[in-house]
Scaffold this motif. Sequence first.
Motif, PDB file in Angstrom:
ATOM      1  N   CYS A  75      36.358 -14.723  30.647  1.00 61.10           N
ATOM      2  CA  CYS A  75      36.262 -13.873  29.468  1.00 61.10           C
ATOM      3  C   CYS A  75      36.990 -14.575  28.324  1.00 61.10           C
ATOM      4  N   ALA A  76      36.253 -14.984  27.332  1.00 57.99           N
ATOM      5  CA  ALA A  76      36.794 -15.729  26.191  1.00 57.99           C
ATOM      6  C   ALA A  76      36.024 -15.293  24.953  1.00 57.99           C
ATOM      7  N   PRO A  77      36.479 -15.721  23.769  1.00 56.93           N
ATOM      8  CA  PRO A  77      35.702 -15.403  22.568  1.00 56.93           C
ATOM      9  C   PRO A  77      34.279 -15.946  22.695  1.00 56.93           C
ATOM     10  N   LYS A  78      33.345 -15.237  22.132  1.00 57.54           N
ATOM     11  CA  LYS A  78      31.914 -15.558  22.148  1.00 57.54           C
ATOM     12  C   LYS A  78      31.285 -15.452  23.535  1.00 57.54           C
ATOM     13  N   SER A  79      31.959 -14.792  24.444  1.00 56.81           N
ATOM     14  CA  SER A  79      31.348 -14.495  25.738  1.00 56.81           C
ATOM     15  C   SER A  79      30.948 -13.020  25.712  1.00 56.81           C
ATOM     16  N   TYR A  80      30.261 -12.590  26.743  1.00 59.10           N
ATOM     17  CA  TYR A  80      29.771 -11.222  26.820  1.00 59.10           C
ATOM     18  C   TYR A  80      30.314 -10.574  28.074  1.00 59.10           C
ATOM     19  N   GLN A  81      30.948  -9.413  27.892  1.00 60.94           N
ATOM     20  CA  GLN A  81      31.485  -8.682  29.033  1.00 60.94           C
ATOM     21  C   GLN A  81      30.413  -7.731  29.553  1.00 60.94           C
ATOM     22  N   VAL A  82      30.263  -7.684  30.865  1.00 66.26           N
ATOM     23  CA  VAL A  82      29.281  -6.793  31.490  1.00 66.26           C
ATOM     24  C   VAL A  82      29.882  -5.399  31.544  1.00 66.26           C
ATOM     25  N   LEU A  83      29.286  -4.482  30.768  1.00 62.67           N
ATOM     26  CA  LEU A  83      29.756  -3.094  30.759  1.00 62.67           C
ATOM     27  C   LEU A  83      29.068  -2.272  31.840  1.00 62.67           C
ATOM     28  N   SER A  84      27.805  -2.613  32.124  1.00 61.64           N
ATOM     29  CA  SER A  84      27.053  -1.863  33.123  1.00 61.64           C
ATOM     30  C   SER A  84      25.991  -2.775  33.721  1.00 61.64           C
ATOM     31  N   ARG A  85      25.764  -2.596  34.986  1.00 66.05           N
ATOM     32  CA  ARG A  85      24.692  -3.312  35.691  1.00 66.05           C
ATOM     33  C   ARG A  85      23.785  -2.262  36.302  1.00 66.05           C
ATOM     34  N   ILE A  86      22.508  -2.328  35.963  1.00 68.54           N
ATOM     35  CA  ILE A  86      21.545  -1.347  36.454  1.00 68.54           C
ATOM     36  C   ILE A  86      20.530  -2.097  37.309  1.00 68.54           C
ATOM     37  N   ASP A  87      20.628  -1.921  38.616  1.00 70.99           N
ATOM     38  CA  ASP A  87      19.704  -2.571  39.547  1.00 70.99           C
ATOM     39  C   ASP A  87      18.476  -1.693  39.730  1.00 70.99           C
ATOM     40  N   GLY A  88      17.360  -2.326  39.958  1.00 74.74           N
ATOM     41  CA  GLY A  88      16.114  -1.607  40.197  1.00 74.74           C
ATOM     42  C   GLY A  88      15.044  -2.070  39.240  1.00 74.74           C
ATOM     43  N   ALA A  89      13.866  -1.515  39.410  1.00 73.07           N
ATOM     44  CA  ALA A  89      12.696  -1.942  38.638  1.00 73.07           C
ATOM     45  C   ALA A  89      12.943  -1.821  37.142  1.00 73.07           C
ATOM     46  N   THR A  90      12.531  -2.844  36.421  1.00 72.93           N
ATOM     47  CA  THR A  90      12.577  -2.811  34.961  1.00 72.93           C
ATOM     48  C   THR A  90      11.235  -3.311  34.452  1.00 72.93           C
ATOM     49  N   SER A  91      10.801  -2.747  33.342  1.00 72.36           N
ATOM     50  CA  SER A  91       9.478  -3.108  32.834  1.00 72.36           C
ATOM     51  C   SER A  91       9.539  -3.963  31.580  1.00 72.36           C
ATOM     52  N   GLY A  92      10.727  -4.349  31.141  1.00 75.67           N
ATOM     53  CA  GLY A  92      10.799  -5.245  29.993  1.00 75.67           C
ATOM     54  C   GLY A  92      11.850  -4.838  28.987  1.00 75.67           C
ATOM     55  N   GLU A  93      11.652  -5.315  27.764  1.00 73.76           N
ATOM     56  CA  GLU A  93      12.652  -5.141  26.721  1.00 73.76           C
ATOM     57  C   GLU A  93      12.911  -3.677  26.397  1.00 73.76           C
ATOM     58  N   ARG A  94      11.856  -2.896  26.203  1.00 76.80           N
ATOM     59  CA  ARG A  94      12.046  -1.470  25.851  1.00 76.80           C
ATOM     60  C   ARG A  94      12.787  -0.725  26.946  1.00 76.80           C
ATOM     61  N   ASP A  95      12.437  -1.026  28.193  1.00 80.41           N
ATOM     62  CA  ASP A  95      13.098  -0.375  29.314  1.00 80.41           C
ATOM     63  C   ASP A  95      14.578  -0.759  29.362  1.00 80.41           C
ATOM     64  N   ALA A  96      14.872  -2.043  29.165  1.00 80.22           N
ATOM     65  CA  ALA A  96      16.266  -2.498  29.183  1.00 80.22           C
ATOM     66  C   ALA A  96      17.051  -1.857  28.049  1.00 80.22           C
ATOM     67  N   GLU A  97      16.446  -1.785  26.877  1.00 75.65           N
ATOM     68  CA  GLU A  97      17.130  -1.169  25.735  1.00 75.65           C
ATOM     69  C   GLU A  97      17.379   0.312  25.986  1.00 75.65           C
ATOM     70  N   ALA A  98      16.411   0.999  26.569  1.00 76.83           N
ATOM     71  CA  ALA A  98      16.567   2.423  26.862  1.00 76.83           C
ATOM     72  C   ALA A  98      17.660   2.652  27.899  1.00 76.83           C
ATOM     73  N   LYS A  99      17.736   1.776  28.903  1.00 73.78           N
ATOM     74  CA  LYS A  99      18.769   1.938  29.929  1.00 73.78           C
ATOM     75  C   LYS A  99      20.158   1.695  29.351  1.00 73.78           C
ATOM     76  N   CYS A 100      20.285   0.691  28.475  1.00 72.74           N
ATOM     77  CA  CYS A 100      21.594   0.385  27.898  1.00 72.74           C
ATOM     78  C   CYS A 100      21.992   1.358  26.788  1.00 72.74           C
ATOM     79  N   ALA A 101      21.034   2.094  26.247  1.00 69.81           N
ATOM     80  CA  ALA A 101      21.348   3.057  25.190  1.00 69.81           C
ATOM     81  C   ALA A 101      22.334   4.116  25.684  1.00 69.81           C
ATOM     82  N   LYS A 102      22.362   4.325  26.980  1.00 65.91           N
ATOM     83  CA  LYS A 102      23.268   5.320  27.572  1.00 65.91           C
ATOM     84  C   LYS A 102      24.676   4.769  27.789  1.00 65.91           C
ATOM     85  N   VAL A 103      24.857   3.447  27.577  1.00 64.75           N
ATOM     86  CA  VAL A 103      26.154   2.804  27.821  1.00 64.75           C
ATOM     87  C   VAL A 103      26.910   2.708  26.501  1.00 64.75           C
TER      88      VAL A 103
END
Length: 175
Positions: A122-150
């Motif tokens: 974990c350093a500057p310009k890195s990304y911390q994982v706030l949530s990991r959602i395993d299971g079927a994903t259908s693409g960008e919209r699905d990923a954005e919708a899942k992360c909208a709750k985080v």
Amino acid sequence: MPPYGGQPYRPDDRPYGGDPEPPPRRSGRGPLIPVLVVVLLLLVAGGGAYWFLRGRDEPTPVAAPTASAPAANVEPSVDAAEPTPSAAAPESSADPRFAKVGQCVRNDGAAGGKPKLLISECAPKSYQVLSRIDGATSGERDAEAKCAKVEGYTNWYFFDSELDTLDFVLCLKQR
């Protein structure tokens, strides 16, 4: 043929035309043929499966910024102050498929190109994982919708495979 329908006369005195001929011998190939057909079908099916699967590459993972943080792209981390490791970590331990909540990842992909996330310190310009959602994903919209709750996420990354059990979405926060 005699007119009365009986057996013709035979000088060797054997009744009714002699001993019957023995039935023809079976060679035992009856069960062999179905076994060979099954083995041949299995070889053809296995060869077809190998041919079909050998040409496949791993699916391309995709990461993109979200609407809530349009300027926060997953960019390559280039920091002159950071020391470069002398030996690269094994691919499996740095692969984002093994990222857990709380760990950090960095993007080593080309700017504006396909992201290549690696688990890192974990350093500057890195990304911390706030949530990991395993299971079927259908693409960008699905990923954005899942992360909208985080709460607090700035970016997301998803991995979409033909096997839905391997799919996952990472909700990330840029540090």
